[in-house]
Design a protein around this motif. Structure first.
Motif, short mmCIF file in Angstrom:
data_model
loop_
_atom_site.label_atom_id
_atom_site.label_comp_id
_atom_site.label_asym_id
_atom_site.label_seq_id
_atom_site.Cartn_x
_atom_site.Cartn_y
_atom_site.Cartn_z
N ILE A 18 -34.78 -8.72 -46.47
CA ILE A 18 -33.45 -8.57 -45.86
C ILE A 18 -33.38 -7.24 -45.11
N PHE A 19 -33.92 -6.19 -45.72
CA PHE A 19 -33.98 -4.89 -45.04
C PHE A 19 -34.82 -4.98 -43.76
N VAL A 20 -35.92 -5.71 -43.81
CA VAL A 20 -36.78 -5.87 -42.63
C VAL A 20 -36.01 -6.59 -41.52
N SER A 21 -35.27 -7.65 -41.88
CA SER A 21 -34.50 -8.39 -40.86
C SER A 21 -33.39 -7.52 -40.29
N MET A 22 -32.75 -6.69 -41.12
CA MET A 22 -31.72 -5.77 -40.63
C MET A 22 -32.31 -4.76 -39.66
N LEU A 23 -33.50 -4.26 -39.99
CA LEU A 23 -34.17 -3.31 -39.11
C LEU A 23 -34.53 -3.96 -37.78
N ALA A 24 -35.03 -5.21 -37.84
CA ALA A 24 -35.38 -5.92 -36.61
C ALA A 24 -34.15 -6.18 -35.75
N PHE A 25 -33.03 -6.53 -36.39
CA PHE A 25 -31.79 -6.77 -35.66
C PHE A 25 -31.31 -5.50 -34.97
N ASP A 26 -31.36 -4.38 -35.69
CA ASP A 26 -30.95 -3.10 -35.09
C ASP A 26 -31.87 -2.72 -33.94
N ASP A 27 -33.17 -2.95 -34.10
CA ASP A 27 -34.13 -2.66 -33.02
C ASP A 27 -33.82 -3.49 -31.79
N GLY A 28 -33.44 -4.75 -32.00
CA GLY A 28 -33.08 -5.61 -30.87
C GLY A 28 -31.87 -5.08 -30.13
N LEU A 29 -30.85 -4.64 -30.88
CA LEU A 29 -29.65 -4.07 -30.25
C LEU A 29 -29.98 -2.76 -29.53
N LEU A 30 -30.83 -1.95 -30.14
CA LEU A 30 -31.23 -0.67 -29.51
C LEU A 30 -31.92 -0.93 -28.18
N CYS A 31 -32.86 -1.86 -28.16
CA CYS A 31 -33.58 -2.16 -26.91
C CYS A 31 -32.63 -2.71 -25.85
N THR A 32 -31.68 -3.53 -26.28
CA THR A 32 -30.72 -4.12 -25.34
C THR A 32 -29.85 -3.06 -24.68
N SER A 33 -29.63 -1.94 -25.38
CA SER A 33 -28.73 -0.91 -24.86
C SER A 33 -29.36 -0.06 -23.77
N PHE A 34 -30.70 -0.07 -23.64
CA PHE A 34 -31.30 0.79 -22.62
C PHE A 34 -32.41 0.12 -21.80
N ALA A 35 -33.13 -0.85 -22.37
CA ALA A 35 -34.28 -1.44 -21.66
C ALA A 35 -33.91 -2.12 -20.35
#
Length: 267
Positions: A18-35
């Motif tokens: 669950i922690f891994v999926s939360m981390l992946a979700f946050d990474d996806g949002l982070l990339c969406t904000s600048f990539a």
């Protein structure tokens, strides 16, 4: 793929995953904000961004990196309990605790990063509207102000060391306790299994925090660093950890790797 596999596989409905999926979700949002904006700069030479859009991008980038640091701390705590107190693991690391931790780290990010916007808005004027950066980073924007920026700089350092410094300190303490416990295990196989469980986490911690500290400190004390090198490393800081995280956990974690293969074979 990591998020889909963890969500759809009952076998992976455990705190660590669950922690891994939360981390992946946050990474996806982070990339969406600048990539998307970085790609538009490199591909279409579209270098313009509105002032409010710049502030919004800055808020999301720093918020999501703060939340990621919190999730990494949670994962270190999860491994600490799993190895140091295995018999009490299920009673300590509950879904209720995971939910509370997620809320705390989101609130922490909003409370700490929100003042950045107010403090930048109060500047009466700016020396230029050109940011020597691929995205709107706090100090890159603050340095453009035609005013005293000491308060912004001090508060920026306070936030950086409150998030990165405190989280890294607790992660370091957790792993000292973990290794102390691992070395005391009588079985060699048990020690190897424990090390194998912790290795992916350590790879992620090292890649994220080493690049984060370089990015924070180089903005203030990196006058001698060539601008191109500084920009490239700042981009790598945001691009590489989100790219490595799913690869590291997908390759090094047997359960996730097995479920991914099952999903690929079905299609």
């Amino acid at each position: 793929m990591v998020m889909v596999v963890i969500i759809t596989s009952p076998r992976l409905h455990q705190p660590m995953f669950i922690f891994v999926s939360m981390l992946a979700f946050d990474d996806g949002l982070l990339c969406t904000s600048f990539a998307p904006k970085i790609l538009s700069i490199f591909w279409f030479k579209n270098r313009a961004i509105s002032f409010n859009g710049c502030l919004l991008q800055m808020f999301f980038i720093h918020s999501f990196t703060s939340i990621e640091s919190g999730f990494l701390l949670s994962m270190a705590y999860d491994r600490y309990i799993a190895i140091y107190k295995p018999l009490q693991y299920s009673s300590i690391i509950t879904r209720r605790l995971i939910t509370r931790l997620a809320i705390v780290f989101v609130v922490r990010a909003v409370v700490l990063i929100g003042p950045f916007l107010v403090m930048i808005k109060r500047f009466p004027a700016f020396k230029t509207n050109v940011i020597a950066h691929s995205y709107c980073e706090h100090m890159a924007v603050v340095k453009l102000a035609a005013a005293d920026i000491r308060v912004n700089s001090i508060y920026g350092l306070f936030v950086a060391f409150t998030v990165v410094g405190v989280d890294l300190l607790f992660i370091f303490f957790s792993y000292i306790m973990i290794f102390n416990t691992v070395f005391s295990l009588p079985s060699r196989d048990a020690r190897l299994k424990a090390f194998n469980t912790c290795t992916p986490h350590m790879c992620v911690f090292l890649s994220f925090y080493s690049m984060a500290l370089f990015s924070y400190l180089s903005h203030r004390y990196g006058e001698k660093i060539p601008p191109d090198v500084h920009i490239i490393f700042s981009d790598i800081y945001l691009l590489v950890p989100p790219m490595l995280n799913p690869l590291v956990y997908g390759i090094k974690t047997n359960q996730i790797r097995e479920e991914i293969w099952k999903l690929i074979k079905k299609h």
